[in-house]
Design an enzyme around this catalytic site. Structure first.
Site, PDB file in Angstrom:
ATOM      1  N   HIS A 118      22.622  18.490  21.078  1.00 11.08           N
ATOM      2  CA  HIS A 118      22.839  17.044  21.009  1.00 11.08           C
ATOM      3  C   HIS A 118      23.735  16.638  19.845  1.00 11.08           C
ATOM      4  CE1 HIS A 118      20.018  16.717  17.587  1.00 11.08           C
ATOM      5  NE2 HIS A 118      19.362  17.690  18.207  1.00 11.08           N
ATOM      6  N   ASP A 119      24.550  15.646  20.107  1.00  9.70           N
ATOM      7  CA  ASP A 119      25.387  14.994  19.087  1.00  9.70           C
ATOM      8  C   ASP A 119      26.458  15.902  18.504  1.00  9.70           C
ATOM      9  OD1 ASP A 119      23.893  12.354  18.938  1.00  9.70           O
ATOM     10  OD2 ASP A 119      22.281  13.749  18.443  1.00  9.70           O
ATOM     11  N   GLY A 136      22.382  20.953  16.568  1.00  9.36           N
ATOM     12  CA  GLY A 136      22.740  19.544  16.695  1.00  9.36           C
ATOM     13  C   GLY A 136      23.666  19.048  15.601  1.00  9.36           C
TER      14      GLY A 136
END
Length: 261
Positions: A118-119, A136
């Site tokens: 994520h991200d 992440g």
């Protein structure tokens, strides 16, 4: 596209000439651009935005919820650019409230079994070899190559045109234009082969070498070296990019091989 053995949610927006092979599942709130091929047994979950002329191979899972206990079902995205190849069993998670999206740029090759958490923000023309893993909140520049089984720590940044050797553990930021290798990960030269392939002149490569020689092969700390580079070397886009990367590094840049790590 008409594959009776694939499931495409009526809420998905699929361009007319997209090919979707059997046993693939595409959720609602998905967009797929023209000319993209989706292999069999692919799962594309909510929030995926996939560009034109991409190839996604069997077993991949795109835009699954983040593997982050803080995630609370926010409406986030996975954005994949044009001309991206995603090989077998790659997993790319969508964003959290940090950036609200995970992004893969244009013309990237993500080889089998890679994971992008994520991200993460990945630039254009990157190559991630088999089993490379991004935790992440990682930023990766353009033309970055990660050789096989590279593992990148959360919140790390990797600069444009960097090359990271296979099996590396990336715990610190990797500046632009360099080769990173050994354990712990260290500066082992500039990525001269990659730079030549991309049209950098001999003079420009020598300039970049001189900058990193001052940073890594003299007895200066990063602040001293940066001040000397700024004072003594002609201002160029590459020089300024390197200095800005060092200045903005939150985790600190990797050390030189001959320095204490």
């Amino acid at each position: 596209m008409n594959q009776p053995l694939a499931y495409v949610h009526p809420g998905a927006k699929i361009a007319k000439n997209v090919v979707i092979e059997p046993f693939t599942t595409i959720y609602s709130n998905v967009t797929i651009g023209e000319g993209t091929w989706i292999g069999s047994n692919v799962t594309i979950m909510e929030g995926a935005r996939i560009g034109k002329n991409c190839n996604i191979f069997p077993g991949s899972v795109i835009s699954a919820v983040p593997q982050d206990l803080k995630y609370d079902d926010e409406d986030t995205l996975t954005v994949i650019g044009d001309n991206v190849t995603i090989r077998e069993c790659v997993t790319i998670n969508r964003g959290t409230t940090d950036k609200m999206k995970t992004v893969i740029g244009n013309n990237c090759l993500i080889m089998a079994y890679c994971h992008i958490a994520h991200d993460c923000i990945v630039g254009n023309n990157c190559i991630f070899s088999n089993n490379s893993t991004l935790a992440g909140h990682i930023n990766v520049g353009d033309y970055v190559v990660l050789a096989g089984m590279t593992a990148v720590h959360q919140f790390v940044s990797i600069g444009n045109h960097a090359f990271v050797t296979g099996g590396s553990l990336v715990r610190k930021d990797v500046p632009p234009y360099v080769k990173a290798g050994r354990e712990p990960l260290s500066y082992v030269g500039i990525n001269s082969v990659g730079l030549r392939r991309r049209g950098f002149t001999t003079e420009k490569i020598r300039e970049i070498q001189d900058i990193y020689r001052m940073l890594y092969q003299k007895n200066y700390n990063n602040t001293q070296a940066s001040d000397l580079i700024e004072a003594e070397m002609e201002a160029t886009p590459e020089r300024d990019e390197i200095l800005q990367f060092i200045k903005n590094s939150h985790r600190g840049i990797m050390k030189g091989y001959f320095k204490s790590n």
